[in-house]
Design a protein around this motif. Sequence first.
Motif, PDB file in Angstrom:
ATOM      1  N   LYS A  16       0.932  -1.192   0.046  1.00 15.20           N
ATOM      2  CA  LYS A  16      -0.271  -0.076  -0.111  1.00 15.20           C
ATOM      3  C   LYS A  16       0.724   1.397  -0.095  1.00 15.20           C
ATOM      4  O   LYS A  16       1.770   1.474   0.999  1.00 15.20           O
ATOM      5  CB  LYS A  16      -0.810   0.028   1.313  1.00 15.20           C
ATOM      6  CG  LYS A  16      -1.764   1.289   1.655  1.00 15.20           C
ATOM      7  CD  LYS A  16      -2.781   1.461   2.619  1.00 15.20           C
ATOM      8  CE  LYS A  16      -3.072   2.721   2.878  1.00 15.20           C
ATOM      9  NZ  LYS A  16      -4.087   2.633   3.823  1.00 15.20           N
ATOM     10  N   GLY A  19      -4.672   5.344  -1.531  1.00 16.56           N
ATOM     11  CA  GLY A  19      -5.987   4.968  -1.657  1.00 16.56           C
ATOM     12  C   GLY A  19      -6.242   4.028  -2.573  1.00 16.56           C
ATOM     13  O   GLY A  19      -7.046   3.094  -2.600  1.00 16.56           O
ATOM     14  N   ASP A  22      -6.268   0.458  -0.948  1.00 10.91           N
ATOM     15  CA  ASP A  22      -7.488   0.419  -0.011  1.00 10.91           C
ATOM     16  C   ASP A  22      -8.665  -0.062  -0.809  1.00 10.91           C
ATOM     17  O   ASP A  22      -9.356  -1.074  -0.494  1.00 10.91           O
ATOM     18  CB  ASP A  22      -8.008   1.631   0.565  1.00 10.91           C
ATOM     19  CG  ASP A  22      -6.866   2.182   1.785  1.00 10.91           C
ATOM     20  OD1 ASP A  22      -6.803   1.318   2.504  1.00 10.91           O
ATOM     21  OD2 ASP A  22      -6.418   3.246   1.913  1.00 10.91           O
ATOM     22  N   ARG A 297      -0.100  11.793   2.320  1.00  8.52           N
ATOM     23  CA  ARG A 297       1.283  11.866   1.535  1.00  8.52           C
ATOM     24  C   ARG A 297       1.722  13.231   1.646  1.00  8.52           C
ATOM     25  O   ARG A 297       0.766  14.162   1.384  1.00  8.52           O
ATOM     26  CB  ARG A 297       0.946  11.470   0.213  1.00  8.52           C
ATOM     27  CG  ARG A 297       0.976   9.970  -0.144  1.00  8.52           C
ATOM     28  CD  ARG A 297       0.734   9.647  -1.592  1.00  8.52           C
ATOM     29  NE  ARG A 297      -0.272  10.039  -2.087  1.00  8.52           N
ATOM     30  CZ  ARG A 297      -0.278  10.907  -3.281  1.00  8.52           C
ATOM     31  NH1 ARG A 297       0.857  11.344  -3.714  1.00  8.52           N
ATOM     32  NH2 ARG A 297      -1.491  11.338  -3.615  1.00  8.52           N
ATOM     33  N   LYS A 302      -1.510  17.791  -2.172  1.00  9.81           N
ATOM     34  CA  LYS A 302      -2.317  17.504  -0.836  1.00  9.81           C
ATOM     35  C   LYS A 302      -2.402  19.163  -0.119  1.00  9.81           C
ATOM     36  O   LYS A 302      -3.355  19.389   0.945  1.00  9.81           O
ATOM     37  CB  LYS A 302      -1.677  16.900   0.050  1.00  9.81           C
ATOM     38  CG  LYS A 302      -1.607  15.463  -0.409  1.00  9.81           C
ATOM     39  CD  LYS A 302      -2.995  14.894  -0.545  1.00  9.81           C
ATOM     40  CE  LYS A 302      -2.937  13.357  -1.015  1.00  9.81           C
ATOM     41  NZ  LYS A 302      -4.286  12.823  -1.483  1.00  9.81           N
ATOM     42  N   ASP A 351       6.623   9.871   9.077  1.00 17.57           N
ATOM     43  CA  ASP A 351       6.639   8.279   9.306  1.00 17.57           C
ATOM     44  C   ASP A 351       5.198   7.902   8.540  1.00 17.57           C
ATOM     45  O   ASP A 351       4.422   8.822   8.261  1.00 17.57           O
ATOM     46  CB  ASP A 351       6.319   7.932  10.536  1.00 17.57           C
ATOM     47  CG  ASP A 351       6.932   6.493  10.960  1.00 17.57           C
ATOM     48  OD1 ASP A 351       7.270   5.701   9.900  1.00 17.57           O
ATOM     49  OD2 ASP A 351       6.677   5.979  11.957  1.00 17.57           O
ATOM     50  N   PHE A 352       5.248   6.684   8.121  1.00 14.47           N
ATOM     51  CA  PHE A 352       4.114   6.004   7.702  1.00 14.47           C
ATOM     52  C   PHE A 352       3.805   5.168   8.792  1.00 14.47           C
ATOM     53  O   PHE A 352       4.373   3.987   8.922  1.00 14.47           O
ATOM     54  CB  PHE A 352       4.284   5.222   6.383  1.00 14.47           C
ATOM     55  CG  PHE A 352       2.998   5.080   5.423  1.00 14.47           C
ATOM     56  CD1 PHE A 352       2.463   5.901   4.762  1.00 14.47           C
ATOM     57  CD2 PHE A 352       2.151   3.732   6.231  1.00 14.47           C
ATOM     58  CE1 PHE A 352       1.217   5.441   4.169  1.00 14.47           C
ATOM     59  CE2 PHE A 352       1.068   3.550   5.364  1.00 14.47           C
ATOM     60  CZ  PHE A 352       0.645   4.048   4.433  1.00 14.47           C
ATOM     61  N   ASP A 353       2.508   5.463   9.486  1.00  8.97           N
ATOM     62  CA  ASP A 353       2.186   4.721  10.560  1.00  8.97           C
ATOM     63  C   ASP A 353       0.689   4.323  10.769  1.00  8.97           C
ATOM     64  O   ASP A 353      -0.088   5.436  10.920  1.00  8.97           O
ATOM     65  CB  ASP A 353       2.864   5.450  11.869  1.00  8.97           C
ATOM     66  CG  ASP A 353       2.470   4.809  13.015  1.00  8.97           C
ATOM     67  OD1 ASP A 353       1.589   3.924  13.325  1.00  8.97           O
ATOM     68  OD2 ASP A 353       3.217   5.167  14.139  1.00  8.97           O
ATOM     69  N   LEU A 378      -9.865   9.629   1.196  1.00  9.32           N
ATOM     70  CA  LEU A 378     -10.320   8.517   2.046  1.00  9.32           C
ATOM     71  C   LEU A 378     -10.563   9.417   3.598  1.00  9.32           C
ATOM     72  O   LEU A 378     -11.563   8.889   4.072  1.00  9.32           O
ATOM     73  CB  LEU A 378      -9.660   7.359   2.176  1.00  9.32           C
ATOM     74  CG  LEU A 378      -9.493   6.566   0.865  1.00  9.32           C
ATOM     75  CD1 LEU A 378      -8.432   5.536   0.887  1.00  9.32           C
ATOM     76  CD2 LEU A 378     -11.155   6.075   0.682  1.00  9.32           C
ATOM     77  N   ASN A 379      -9.647  10.021   3.893  1.00  7.38           N
ATOM     78  CA  ASN A 379      -9.709  10.368   5.157  1.00  7.38           C
ATOM     79  C   ASN A 379     -10.547  11.104   5.754  1.00  7.38           C
ATOM     80  O   ASN A 379     -11.255  11.359   6.682  1.00  7.38           O
ATOM     81  CB  ASN A 379      -8.345  11.221   5.456  1.00  7.38           C
ATOM     82  CG  ASN A 379      -7.043  10.198   5.901  1.00  7.38           C
ATOM     83  OD1 ASN A 379      -7.310   9.419   6.538  1.00  7.38           O
ATOM     84  ND2 ASN A 379      -5.966  10.398   5.157  1.00  7.38           N
ATOM     85  N   TYR A 382     -13.180   8.459   6.720  1.00  4.08           N
ATOM     86  CA  TYR A 382     -12.628   8.031   7.860  1.00  4.08           C
ATOM     87  C   TYR A 382     -13.376   9.012   9.090  1.00  4.08           C
ATOM     88  O   TYR A 382     -13.789   8.535   9.893  1.00  4.08           O
ATOM     89  CB  TYR A 382     -11.583   7.861   7.918  1.00  4.08           C
ATOM     90  CG  TYR A 382     -10.729   6.869   7.114  1.00  4.08           C
ATOM     91  CD1 TYR A 382     -11.420   5.867   6.429  1.00  4.08           C
ATOM     92  CD2 TYR A 382      -9.533   6.872   6.704  1.00  4.08           C
ATOM     93  CE1 TYR A 382     -10.840   4.961   5.454  1.00  4.08           C
ATOM     94  CE2 TYR A 382      -8.942   6.185   5.842  1.00  4.08           C
ATOM     95  CZ  TYR A 382      -9.639   5.465   5.015  1.00  4.08           C
ATOM     96  OH  TYR A 382      -8.949   4.292   4.428  1.00  4.08           O
TER      97      TYR A 382
HETATM   98  P1  ADP Z   1      -3.968   9.234  -1.650  1.00  4.85           P
HETATM   99  O1  ADP Z   1      -4.208   8.096  -2.355  1.00  4.85           O
HETATM  100  O2  ADP Z   1      -3.669  10.505  -2.901  1.00  4.85           O
HETATM  101  O3  ADP Z   1      -2.622   9.129  -1.200  1.00  4.85           O
HETATM  102  P2  ADP Z   1      -6.249   9.223  -0.049  1.00  4.85           P
HETATM  103  O4  ADP Z   1      -6.793   9.783   0.759  1.00  4.85           O
HETATM  104  O5  ADP Z   1      -7.047   8.404  -1.016  1.00  4.85           O
HETATM  105  O6  ADP Z   1      -5.060   9.856  -0.709  1.00  4.85           O
HETATM  106  O7  ADP Z   1      -5.609   7.626   0.705  1.00  4.85           O
HETATM  107  C1  ADP Z   1      -4.585   7.896   1.538  1.00  4.85           C
HETATM  108  C2  ADP Z   1      -4.470   6.680   2.421  1.00  4.85           C
HETATM  109  O8  ADP Z   1      -3.469   6.501   2.831  1.00  4.85           O
HETATM  110  C3  ADP Z   1      -5.343   6.756   3.688  1.00  4.85           C
HETATM  111  O9  ADP Z   1      -5.883   5.559   4.028  1.00  4.85           O
HETATM  112  C4  ADP Z   1      -4.686   7.419   4.623  1.00  4.85           C
HETATM  113  O10 ADP Z   1      -4.964   7.322   6.053  1.00  4.85           O
HETATM  114  C5  ADP Z   1      -3.147   6.663   4.476  1.00  4.85           C
HETATM  115  N1  ADP Z   1      -1.971   7.349   4.568  1.00  4.85           N
HETATM  116  C6  ADP Z   1      -1.398   8.355   4.050  1.00  4.85           C
HETATM  117  N2  ADP Z   1      -0.217   8.969   4.561  1.00  4.85           N
HETATM  118  C7  ADP Z   1      -0.102   8.072   5.492  1.00  4.85           C
HETATM  119  C8  ADP Z   1       0.899   8.074   6.800  1.00  4.85           C
HETATM  120  N3  ADP Z   1       1.782   8.810   6.811  1.00  4.85           N
HETATM  121  N4  ADP Z   1       0.648   6.950   7.623  1.00  4.85           N
HETATM  122  C9  ADP Z   1      -0.225   6.122   7.653  1.00  4.85           C
HETATM  123  N5  ADP Z   1      -1.257   6.251   6.662  1.00  4.85           N
HETATM  124  C10 ADP Z   1      -1.414   7.054   5.842  1.00  4.85           C
END
Ligand code: ADP
Length: 477
Positions: A16, A19, A22, A297, A302, A351-353, A378-379, A382
């Motif tokens: 992943k 989005g 997901d 991201r 963004k 971080d990615f967490d 997506l957020n 959520y």
């Molecule tokens: P995109 O696909 O353009 O990045 P979306 O909002 O469609 O944007 O989806 C982003 C997904 O990635 C969401 O589930 C978001 O929570 C997750 N995400 C993005 N950055 C991080 C991070 N640094 N750590 C954890 N989850 C992240």
Amino acid sequence: MKKIRFVTSEAAPLAKTGGLADVCGTLPLILNQQNYNTSIIMPWYKNLEAKKIDRSIVRLGNEPRYAIYGKTTINGVDVILIKDQQFFNREEYYGTDDGPYPDNDRRFIFFSRAAVQYISKHDSSAVVHAHDWFTGLVPLYLRSRYKRSRFRSVFTIHNLQHQGIFPASSFYLSNLPAYRFSPRWTEFYGNLNLMKAGITAADRLTTVSPTYAEEIQTQQFGEGLEGVIREENKKLTGIINGIDTEIWNSETDPYLEEDEQFSASDISGKKRLKSNLLQEYGLKNGSDLPLIGTVSRLAQQKGIDMLLDMRQELSRLPARWIFLGTGEPELEAGLKQWEREFPDRVRAVIDFDEKLAHRIVAASDIYCMPSRFEPCGLNQLYCAQYGTVPVVHRTGGLADTVADFDESDQNQATGFSFKNLSPENLKKKIEQAVNLYDSKPATWKQLQQNGFERDFSWKKSANQYAKIYDSLVEEMK
Ligand code: ADP
């Protein structure tokens, strides 16, 4: 049972970056609860475990290569992984800090072709659903090489900004007939454009929100492909992404402690969670102030740079800020700088967490998402599950899913959105949100409840995809 094959470069939880993963990780599962037999085909990235089940020779221009196929599952959905000695066994999926991998043309042309070979060998007929530029050649291979009574294709644009553009000389890697390298199919100002291949060759085209489906037909959002998409717009539908409401659920979220979980009727757990998060991250005296969160991201798309430019003024608001993200080095550095300037008020976690992402979305009062464009997003969906009120730019999926406080009935409003993108308009909406939180708790509660009442589960969206698949199955008869 109708056979559906997803072909994708990522699917959660196996791989992943955003989005796309997901969608590809969850939609097949929902479809399989109905009358479909859906499976996923994706690259066999480093560290993925699978059982080898097949192999074949895949030609890449003049070069024969071995594709090894493995099988695993995600929540009971079959996943076919495709391995090549060199292409996917790397640290990253698409590239490093230095840029995209220079052989991405070879990697994803190989993957697309290997996927189609697998499908043609194992399926007498199927609807094949390909996603984004990585798999743009899949619809074209199907159209070029197989009977229309066997295969039909759907192509989904998740983000038009990334198109997979390569020099004309890369076209020979595809082994497609020369006439396919023309403006009608894959050629784009003298280059090979893999996204365009998917758009022109697929039987149906979708994107991830109705507003984005309109926007990508305009010069402002079309990334140069607006004319092509307008040509194809009769086959285009915008379908908003659903979310996994088992994972993103304030009552059962596994990333929250038991006493931090909460429901629409009793949100006291949210307060405890917020207080814990503020303490964990050293944000002082914030319990009574709104917490503004962002998980993203860190990319130009963004709009985080607008917040950074206004950080002095924004930091004066009675609020606390927490950011989680990785991406462009200037944005990472900018957020760290902001944190250094206001250490009691701002925290930037680079971080990615997954766990912290859940905790921020759940704990925040306000969620800030000023994307320049946003295919779906997506957020903000959520957020609705957690009584978190989004402030967004009214574009793409954000326009379709957040009802603005000023412009909607009070029983409908779920957040704040502004139409014309500018730092001033963004700041105004953030100020308005902070103000309302402070001065009108009952109205705030209403916004939260309106969010809780929204249904963003996959069911509705899955039904829309099902209709498309059914119409293609009819056409194959
Ligand atoms: P995109 O696909 O353009 O990045 P979306 O909002 O469609 O944007 O989806 C982003 C997904 O990635 C969401 O589930 C978001 O929570 C997750 N995400 C993005 N950055 C991080 C991070 N640094 N750590 C954890 N989850 C992240």
